[in-house]
Motif scaffolding. Structure first.
Motif, PDB file in Angstrom:
ATOM      1  N   TRP A  48      -9.181  -1.513  -8.151  1.00  0.00           N
ATOM      2  CA  TRP A  48      -9.617  -1.732  -6.773  1.00  0.00           C
ATOM      3  C   TRP A  48     -11.134  -1.658  -6.659  1.00  0.00           C
ATOM      4  O   TRP A  48     -11.754  -2.465  -5.950  1.00  0.00           O
ATOM      5  N   ASP A  49     -11.737  -0.699  -7.349  1.00  0.00           N
ATOM      6  CA  ASP A  49     -13.201  -0.584  -7.324  1.00  0.00           C
ATOM      7  C   ASP A  49     -13.850  -1.846  -7.881  1.00  0.00           C
ATOM      8  O   ASP A  49     -14.864  -2.320  -7.345  1.00  0.00           O
ATOM      9  N   GLU A  50     -13.277  -2.379  -8.947  1.00  0.00           N
ATOM     10  CA  GLU A  50     -13.831  -3.590  -9.564  1.00  0.00           C
ATOM     11  C   GLU A  50     -13.715  -4.783  -8.616  1.00  0.00           C
ATOM     12  O   GLU A  50     -14.656  -5.570  -8.469  1.00  0.00           O
ATOM     13  N   ILE A  51     -12.568  -4.904  -7.967  1.00  0.00           N
ATOM     14  CA  ILE A  51     -12.348  -6.026  -7.054  1.00  0.00           C
ATOM     15  C   ILE A  51     -13.279  -5.940  -5.848  1.00  0.00           C
ATOM     16  O   ILE A  51     -13.895  -6.938  -5.440  1.00  0.00           O
ATOM     17  N   THR A  52     -13.387  -4.762  -5.267  1.00  0.00           N
ATOM     18  CA  THR A  52     -14.249  -4.616  -4.088  1.00  0.00           C
ATOM     19  C   THR A  52     -15.725  -4.811  -4.441  1.00  0.00           C
ATOM     20  O   THR A  52     -16.501  -5.314  -3.622  1.00  0.00           O
ATOM     21  N   GLU A  53     -16.104  -4.423  -5.653  1.00  0.00           N
ATOM     22  CA  GLU A  53     -17.495  -4.616  -6.068  1.00  0.00           C
ATOM     23  C   GLU A  53     -17.800  -6.092  -6.305  1.00  0.00           C
ATOM     24  O   GLU A  53     -18.906  -6.567  -6.013  1.00  0.00           O
ATOM     25  N   ALA A  55     -16.070  -8.686  -4.933  1.00  0.00           N
ATOM     26  CA  ALA A  55     -15.660  -9.544  -3.821  1.00  0.00           C
ATOM     27  C   ALA A  55     -16.826 -10.262  -3.142  1.00  0.00           C
ATOM     28  O   ALA A  55     -16.754 -11.480  -2.907  1.00  0.00           O
ATOM     29  N   LEU A 296     -12.184 -12.385 -10.345  1.00  0.00           N
ATOM     30  CA  LEU A 296     -11.700 -11.062  -9.950  1.00  0.00           C
ATOM     31  C   LEU A 296     -10.751 -10.493 -11.004  1.00  0.00           C
ATOM     32  O   LEU A 296     -10.850  -9.310 -11.367  1.00  0.00           O
TER      33      LEU A 296
END
Length: 426
Positions: A48-53, A55, A296
């Motif tokens: 989740w951290d990777e995706i939000t970073e 995005a 992503l």
């Protein structure tokens, strides 16, 4: 778990390179990310951290691709074709110099994908219409799509990913990278003029293939080099200029580049749709949503390596000070990693290894390595893989031997010169 993580990344990259039956990269990247989560290679929190970073970066990628589509639909690249044909006729060296200038600016402003997808076919057609050797000009768009992508934070997806880690504003980033960018382009041009000297010696080398239409210029009975340049598409160029200004000013007031690019695209969408120059379906296709999803998913898969022993090993060996030697070493490691892993996962991996407190000089040197390094091999960047297909479709099939020799002649010299210049600027 490290072996599993490396295997997953390798599977994703091999599929992205081969793309059997033209299937999108997400076909393997999506399941690979799911496997990484299921096996515990990546925790849900890390994913989740990777995706939000990523995005905001991925959102900008979609917006800039749509903006480039509208720029093309409104005639900017047709105008560029007429300029190249009119100004470069009769002198292959002058045409090559013009191609370098146009490719460098296109890459810097509209990102490397626009240079590969939109400019490469224009350049091939212009060279053929002028009955010049195509190779020097086609290879120029390939090299400049990588090596000219260091100027602006928006010139390359790698820049966007690393931008926040530099601690710089949009304007400061551009000011620092301007001189290394100019040095890189100048070195590439000088080497090209020597490397392709035989191709550039004779302005008339091959007939125009019957299935290759010349750039659209008026008065077909007039020699192409003497035809007038098409009127410039003022609206499209004005909106593009305003968008660039918006990128610079937006950073000062906290507006993300994605919203600036989306605003520019929205303005151009009105005349493009009104005049029937594009359709909603083409716009969605231009956004390349499958590729955005791939980025992503790739971030999630690479996180499994970054958080493991490989990331720790790299972190222990990367320089910690932005000395000239430290920056050269970082750029060199980044170039090697780009050619082993592809520059996008290499950027994700090396940024994690450098850590959040890395000196600005090391982060910028990393970008020089991952952006210029891919000119050594076909797998160095996704743009290079795409260029191979675009050039082949245009009738200029890339030759591995030529590509490799040219890469060895330009890339190490350009990386050393650009990194040294960056160190002097800093």
């Amino acid at each position: 778990m490290t072996v599993v993580a490396v295997t997953l990344v390798a599977a994703v990259l091999v599929f992205a390179i081969v793309r059997p039956h033209g299937l999108p990269e997400i076909v393997v990247a999506g399941p690979a990310a799911a496997i990484a989560l299921a096996l515990g290679v990546v925790t849900p929190g890390q994913a989740w951290d990777e995706i939000t970073e990523l995005a905001p970066t991925v959102g900008f990628l979609a917006a800039i691709l749509v903006l480039a589509h509208f720029i093309d639909a409104l005639g900017v690249f047709s105008w560029v074709a007429s300029v190249l044909t009119r100004s470069g006729g009769g002198d292959p060296r002058r045409l090559l110099t013009l191609v370098f200038a146009v490719a460098a600016v296109t890459t810097a402003v509209l990102s490397l994908d626009a240079t590969v997808v939109l400019l490469t076919p224009v350049v091939i057609r212009a060279a053929r219409a002028l009955r010049m050797q195509v190779r020097p000009h086609a290879y120029a768009t390939a090299h400049l799509s990588n090596s000219a992508s260091t100027l602006l934070p928006v010139s390359n997806l790698t820049n966007l990913i690393a931008f926040s880690a530099t601690g710089l504003t949009f304007i400061h980033f551009t000011a620092v990278m301007a001189l290394p960018w100019l040095v890189t382009v100048a070195i590439e041009l000088a080497v090209f003029l020597v490397f392709f000297r035989r191709d550039l010696a004779d302005p008339v080398t091959e007939p125009v293939p019957s299935d290759t239409p010349p750039p659209e210029v008026p008065h077909s009975e007039t020699p192409l080099s003497e035809t007038p340049v098409q009127p410039a598409p003022v609206l499209a160029l004005s909106v593009l200029a305003a968008t660039l200004v918006g990128f610079a000013l937006g950073g000062l007031v906290g507006i993300a580049p994605v919203w600036i690019a989306a605003a520019g695209a929205a303005v151009l969408a009105v005349p493009a749709l009104r005049d029937g120059l594009t359709t909603p379906r083409r716009i969605v296709f231009a956004a390349d949503l499958w590729f955005c999803a791939f980025v992503l998913a790739l971030g999630v898969v690479v996180a499994g390596i970054s958080a493991g022993p490989v990331g720790d090993w790299l972190g222990d060996r990367l320089p910690t000070e932005a000395s000239l030697l430290g920056m050269l070493l970082t750029a060199g490691i980044a170039a090697v990693a780009a050619n082993l892993l592809n520059n996008l996962p290499a950027t994700l991996l090396l940024l994690a290894a450098l850590g959040s407190g890395a000196p600005t000089g090391l982060v910028l040197a990393l970008l020089i390595g991952v952006n210029l390094g891919p000119n050594l091999t076909y797998i160095g960047s996704l743009a290079m893989m795409l260029w191979r297909r675009v050039a082949t479709d245009g009738g200029c099939r890339p030759e591995l031997g030529t590509f490799t020799r040219l890469g060895l002649a330009t890339t190490p010299l350009a990386i050393i010169a650009a990194t040294t210049t960056l160190w002097l600027v800093l």
